[in-house]
Design a protein around this motif. Structure first.
Motif, PDB file in Angstrom:
ATOM      1  N   LEU A  68       0.839  -1.202   0.000  1.00  0.00           N
ATOM      2  CA  LEU A  68       0.000   0.000   0.000  1.00  0.00           C
ATOM      3  C   LEU A  68       0.874   1.251   0.000  1.00  0.00           C
ATOM      4  CD1 LEU A  68      -2.752  -0.829   2.657  1.00  0.00           C
ATOM      5  CD2 LEU A  68      -3.089  -0.573   0.211  1.00  0.00           C
ATOM      6  N   THR A  69       0.576   2.165  -0.933  1.00  0.00           N
ATOM      7  CA  THR A  69       1.225   3.477  -0.874  1.00  0.00           C
ATOM      8  C   THR A  69       0.514   4.301   0.193  1.00  0.00           C
ATOM      9  OG1 THR A  69      -0.296   4.383  -2.516  1.00  0.00           O
ATOM     10  CG2 THR A  69       1.765   3.396  -3.338  1.00  0.00           C
ATOM     11  N   LEU A  70       1.104   5.438   0.565  1.00  0.00           N
ATOM     12  CA  LEU A  70       0.495   6.290   1.589  1.00  0.00           C
ATOM     13  C   LEU A  70      -0.919   6.721   1.197  1.00  0.00           C
ATOM     14  CD1 LEU A  70       0.635   7.863   4.238  1.00  0.00           C
ATOM     15  CD2 LEU A  70       1.801   9.711   3.010  1.00  0.00           C
ATOM     16  N   PRO A  71      -1.148   7.244  -0.043  1.00  0.00           N
ATOM     17  CA  PRO A  71      -2.518   7.640  -0.401  1.00  0.00           C
ATOM     18  C   PRO A  71      -3.509   6.473  -0.347  1.00  0.00           C
ATOM     19  CG  PRO A  71      -0.948   8.563  -1.976  1.00  0.00           C
ATOM     20  CD  PRO A  71      -0.197   7.600  -1.118  1.00  0.00           C
ATOM     21  N   ARG A  72      -3.034   5.276  -0.745  1.00  0.00           N
ATOM     22  CA  ARG A  72      -3.934   4.117  -0.727  1.00  0.00           C
ATOM     23  C   ARG A  72      -4.275   3.694   0.699  1.00  0.00           C
ATOM     24  NH1 ARG A  72      -1.183   0.649  -5.683  1.00  0.00           N
ATOM     25  NH2 ARG A  72      -2.188   1.833  -7.365  1.00  0.00           N
ATOM     26  N   PHE A  73      -3.280   3.749   1.584  1.00  0.00           N
ATOM     27  CA  PHE A  73      -3.516   3.389   2.981  1.00  0.00           C
ATOM     28  C   PHE A  73      -4.515   4.356   3.614  1.00  0.00           C
ATOM     29  CE2 PHE A  73      -2.510   3.983   7.508  1.00  0.00           C
ATOM     30  CZ  PHE A  73      -2.727   2.686   7.968  1.00  0.00           C
ATOM     31  N   VAL A  74      -4.305   5.652   3.383  1.00  0.00           N
ATOM     32  CA  VAL A  74      -5.210   6.663   3.949  1.00  0.00           C
ATOM     33  C   VAL A  74      -6.628   6.452   3.433  1.00  0.00           C
ATOM     34  CG1 VAL A  74      -5.751   9.131   4.001  1.00  0.00           C
ATOM     35  CG2 VAL A  74      -3.393   8.376   4.309  1.00  0.00           C
ATOM     36  N   GLN A  75      -6.750   6.163   2.119  1.00  0.00           N
ATOM     37  CA  GLN A  75      -8.076   5.960   1.544  1.00  0.00           C
ATOM     38  C   GLN A  75      -8.729   4.703   2.085  1.00  0.00           C
ATOM     39  OE1 GLN A  75      -9.515   8.392  -0.383  1.00  0.00           O
ATOM     40  NE2 GLN A  75     -11.234   7.130   0.266  1.00  0.00           N
ATOM     41  N   LEU A  76      -7.940   3.658   2.292  1.00  0.00           N
ATOM     42  CA  LEU A  76      -8.463   2.413   2.856  1.00  0.00           C
ATOM     43  C   LEU A  76      -9.033   2.658   4.245  1.00  0.00           C
ATOM     44  CD1 LEU A  76      -8.709  -0.706   2.565  1.00  0.00           C
ATOM     45  CD2 LEU A  76      -6.481  -0.857   3.675  1.00  0.00           C
ATOM     46  N   MET A  77      -8.286   3.395   5.059  1.00  0.00           N
ATOM     47  CA  MET A  77      -8.756   3.713   6.406  1.00  0.00           C
ATOM     48  C   MET A  77      -9.998   4.605   6.382  1.00  0.00           C
ATOM     49  SD  MET A  77      -6.906   2.197   8.705  1.00  0.00           S
ATOM     50  CE  MET A  77      -7.035   0.821   7.567  1.00  0.00           C
ATOM     51  N   ASP A  78     -10.009   5.544   5.429  1.00  0.00           N
ATOM     52  CA  ASP A  78     -11.135   6.461   5.300  1.00  0.00           C
ATOM     53  C   ASP A  78     -12.403   5.708   4.922  1.00  0.00           C
ATOM     54  OD1 ASP A  78     -12.061   9.079   5.514  1.00  0.00           O
ATOM     55  OD2 ASP A  78     -11.985   9.392   3.347  1.00  0.00           O
ATOM     56  N   ASN A  79     -12.247   4.701   4.049  1.00  0.00           N
ATOM     57  CA  ASN A  79     -13.401   3.889   3.658  1.00  0.00           C
ATOM     58  C   ASN A  79     -13.856   2.974   4.792  1.00  0.00           C
ATOM     59  OD1 ASN A  79     -13.318   5.008   1.115  1.00  0.00           O
ATOM     60  ND2 ASN A  79     -12.274   3.266   0.162  1.00  0.00           N
ATOM     61  N   PHE A  80     -12.911   2.565   5.638  1.00  0.00           N
ATOM     62  CA  PHE A  80     -13.213   1.620   6.720  1.00  0.00           C
ATOM     63  C   PHE A  80     -14.082   2.266   7.806  1.00  0.00           C
ATOM     64  CE2 PHE A  80     -12.019  -0.417  10.800  1.00  0.00           C
ATOM     65  CZ  PHE A  80     -12.482  -1.697  10.523  1.00  0.00           C
ATOM     66  N   VAL A  81     -13.768   3.512   8.109  1.00  0.00           N
ATOM     67  CA  VAL A  81     -14.516   4.188   9.179  1.00  0.00           C
ATOM     68  C   VAL A  81     -15.656   5.007   8.589  1.00  0.00           C
ATOM     69  CG1 VAL A  81     -12.500   4.328  10.680  1.00  0.00           C
ATOM     70  CG2 VAL A  81     -13.019   6.222   9.157  1.00  0.00           C
ATOM     71  N   ASP A  82     -16.705   5.210   9.355  1.00  0.00           N
ATOM     72  CA  ASP A  82     -17.836   6.037   8.931  1.00  0.00           C
ATOM     73  C   ASP A  82     -17.451   7.507   9.027  1.00  0.00           C
ATOM     74  OD1 ASP A  82     -20.584   7.524   9.682  1.00  0.00           O
ATOM     75  OD2 ASP A  82     -20.987   5.752   8.461  1.00  0.00           O
ATOM     76  N   GLU A  83     -18.041   8.343   8.135  1.00  0.00           N
ATOM     77  CA  GLU A  83     -17.675   9.764   8.161  1.00  0.00           C
ATOM     78  C   GLU A  83     -18.103  10.465   9.450  1.00  0.00           C
ATOM     79  OE1 GLU A  83     -21.553  11.329   5.569  1.00  0.00           O
ATOM     80  OE2 GLU A  83     -19.534  11.524   4.771  1.00  0.00           O
ATOM     81  N   ASP A  84     -19.063   9.874  10.190  1.00  0.00           N
ATOM     82  CA  ASP A  84     -19.526  10.475  11.462  1.00  0.00           C
ATOM     83  C   ASP A  84     -18.780   9.924  12.672  1.00  0.00           C
ATOM     84  OD1 ASP A  84     -21.459  11.930  10.040  1.00  0.00           O
ATOM     85  OD2 ASP A  84     -22.845  10.219  10.085  1.00  0.00           O
ATOM     86  N   ILE A  85     -17.704   9.191  12.447  1.00  0.00           N
ATOM     87  CA  ILE A  85     -16.979   8.564  13.559  1.00  0.00           C
ATOM     88  C   ILE A  85     -16.364   9.636  14.465  1.00  0.00           C
ATOM     89  CG2 ILE A  85     -14.789   8.380  12.304  1.00  0.00           C
ATOM     90  CD1 ILE A  85     -14.424   5.610  13.588  1.00  0.00           C
ATOM     91  N   SER A  86     -16.332   9.349  15.752  1.00  0.00           N
ATOM     92  CA  SER A  86     -15.807  10.332  16.710  1.00  0.00           C
ATOM     93  C   SER A  86     -14.280  10.279  16.744  1.00  0.00           C
ATOM     94  CB  SER A  86     -16.358  10.056  18.107  1.00  0.00           C
ATOM     95  OG  SER A  86     -15.883   8.796  18.579  1.00  0.00           O
ATOM     96  N   LEU A  87     -13.662  11.367  17.183  1.00  0.00           N
ATOM     97  CA  LEU A  87     -12.206  11.440  17.253  1.00  0.00           C
ATOM     98  C   LEU A  87     -11.623  10.395  18.206  1.00  0.00           C
ATOM     99  CD1 LEU A  87      -9.659  12.879  16.336  1.00  0.00           C
ATOM    100  CD2 LEU A  87      -9.990  14.540  18.181  1.00  0.00           C
ATOM    101  N   PRO A  88     -12.208  10.177  19.411  1.00  0.00           N
ATOM    102  CA  PRO A  88     -11.661   9.132  20.302  1.00  0.00           C
ATOM    103  C   PRO A  88     -11.632   7.751  19.641  1.00  0.00           C
ATOM    104  CG  PRO A  88     -13.175  10.542  21.507  1.00  0.00           C
ATOM    105  CD  PRO A  88     -13.298  10.925  20.069  1.00  0.00           C
TER     106      PRO A  88
END
Length: 525
Positions: free
Chosen positions: A1-21
């Motif tokens: 995984l490149t950095l952009p791909r890793f970030v996108q994978l994590m972004d897709n994994f979590v919901d956009e309303d997820i809390s910071l904690p």
């Protein structure tokens, strides 16, 4: 995984309303649980070194090719290269050279016929020679490069001339990559390159230029199986030449150029006797000058049209084309061919996409709109996205003949499209309450070639069956796209020569989607 791909994978994994904690706990979990063995680290480092090494070698050999190709012709004479290489490393070098040449001609069968080396074939040739020597292949390549570099000399003036010409040729390719599927910007870039070269390196000659492409002659086959249609020309000739048809039984040297696959130069048009003048009212005193007709070759050196230039409008009667100018015009032909076939390839890919959308829409009522973008390359990742097809919720399509260009800094609300491009991964987002799924279309090296921007309105996700149909459609489009890209490679025999075959090929790509769909059904049975 490149950095952009890793970030996108994590972004897709979590919901956009997820809390910071929660994000912090996920980050801590990954840091704790992710383990990499020494063997995995070694393999990863080795892969990085290998990729870097291949890229450096390619860059080195491309620079060497450009040094040899001082007039920006786009190809090297095989005999000249062999003649110089035959003095490398004595008898051992001659033996390696002959074996490598035999393998090269086997890999590129057209070489024995045309005797021209493209940059890719040139690189392959040197690598084949190096592989015939015992010892370190990289050292042999370096020795070959040093030897060939010292074998060619270039003055400061020649270097500047070569640099300027390459810039103009690059403008032709850039026109193709930013025009969607329109040929008009490519034609303009070709004529601009020719006029700029005449102004800078051709004694300011006043030239006219025109491009004609082969078509199947369906209306009057008794005049020959194929004809030439003039598709573009400089403004002065437009009233007389544009869209004209040249048949084999008419005057002219164009079909001789097509049959021989070599340029024909007529230094004194008025003395030739076999030149067709489209402007029949041109007075005799304006029929003096030079004419040069060059063949347009595809990647396998098959002729698909001609580029012609004349100096009939030049006030100097003895205006002639010099050797270095003709060589550059051959480079323009090569650049035009690459640009033309790039656009043909994009047309074929979009035809597959259109067929796929026709299949998808009746099955997915929850999809509101689909917009298709193509990636237009730029320097240092400053690329643009070309909007080429827009489909509304009824499936009605609008194909943008003049593509709308999107730049990242001007489209912050569409940043998800650029994230999708950077990562080459599916990107999910919500814009003003409307949910989007951005899906990349990959090239053969898994870089993003285009994007499907799918809007599903207020729905956070599609119903299961619609999601399944969407995934099936995207999978098949990618498979069809990969086949089109594979068939366009230099080593692969192309399936089209005539302009009419290109149209037929578009019909073929229209059924390509259904062919892959049928194959998948057979595999499931």
């Amino acid at each position: 995984l490149t950095l952009p791909r890793f970030v996108q994978l994590m972004d897709n994994f979590v919901d956009e309303d997820i809390s910071l904690p929660t994000v912090k706990r996920l980050t801590a979990f990954i840091r704790e649980e992710y383990k990499q063995t020494e063997e995995e680290k070694t393999k990863q480092l080795e892969k990085v070194r290998r990729v870097s090494h291949v890229a450096q070698r390619k860059q080195l050999l491309e620079a060497l090719f450009e040094k040899w190709d001082s007039n920006a012709c786009g190809s090297l004479d095989l005999k000249e290269v062999v003649a110089v290489l035959s003095t490398f490393n004595g008898d051992m070098g001659k033996g390696a050279l002959m074996k490598a040449k035999e393998k090269l001609c086997s890999q590129y069968p057209q070489l024995s016929r045309v005797g021209k080396l493209t940059p890719k074939a040139f690189q392959t040739f040197l690598e084949l020679i190096a592989s015939e020597f015992t010892g370190n292949e990289d050292e042999t390549i370096d020795n070959l490069v040093r030897f060939l570099t010292t074998s060619v000399e270039q003055s400061g003036r020649e270097s500047l001339q070569s640099s300027a010409r390459r810039k103009w040729l690059q403008d032709i390719q850039q026109a193709a990559e930013t025009s969607g599927t329109s040929m008009e910007p490519v034609y303009k870039a070709v004529f601009k390159a020719l006029s700029q070269d005449m102004e800078a390196h051709g004694d300011n000659k006043n030239i006219s230029a025109y491009i004609a492409l082969l078509e199947e002659n369906q209306l009057s086959p008794e005049q020959g199986q194929v004809l030439l249609r003039y598709v573009a020309c400089t403004a002065d000739n437009a009233p007389y030449i544009l869209n004209q048809l040249l048949h084999r039984d008419m005057k002219g040297v164009s079909f001789a150029v097509i049959d021989q696959g070599k340029p024909i130069y007529v230094p004194r048009v008025h003395l030739h006797g076999n030149i067709h003048f489209w402007n029949s009212n041109r007075p005799a005193e304006e029929r003096k000058g030079s004419l040069l007709v060059l063949p347009l070759h595809d990647a396998r050196w098959r002729v698909f049209g001609i580029l012609a230039l004349d100096t009939l409008r030049d006030e100097c009667e003895k205006s002639i084309f010099l050797t270095h100018e003709i060589t550059f015009f051959e480079g323009v032909c090569h650049a035009f061919s690459k640009a033309y076939h790039h656009i043909c390839m994009m047309e074929n890919i979009l035809q597959v996409a259109v067929t796929a959308l026709d299949w998808l829409y009746p099955r997915t009522p929850s999809i509101h709109t689909v917009t298709i973008y193509l990636v237009a390359p730029g320097k240092d990742k400053n690329y643009a996205l070309c909007k080429v097809i827009t489909t509304d919720n009824t499936g009605q399509k609008e194909i943008h003949s003049s593509p709308v260009l999107l730049l990242r800094e001007e489209n912050l609300l569409r940043d998800y499209l650029f994230k999708c491009t950077d990562s080459s991964e599916v990107t999910l987002t919500s814009v003003h309450g409307e949910h989007h799924i951005a899906v990349p279309l990959h090239d053969l090296s898994r870089q993003t070639l285009g994007i499907f921007d799918i809007s599903i309105g207020q729905h956070k996700k599609l119903p299961p069956q619609e999601q399944k149909d969407l995934q099936k459609m995207l999978k098949i489009v990618q498979a069809a796209c990969s086949e089109i890209l594979q068939s366009s490679l230099e080593e692969t025999e192309p399936t089209q020569v005539l302009e009419a075959e290109r149209v037929a090929d578009m019909r073929h790509t229209g059924i390509l989607f259904h062919r892959f769909m049928l194959q998948e059904l057979r595999e499931c049975v």
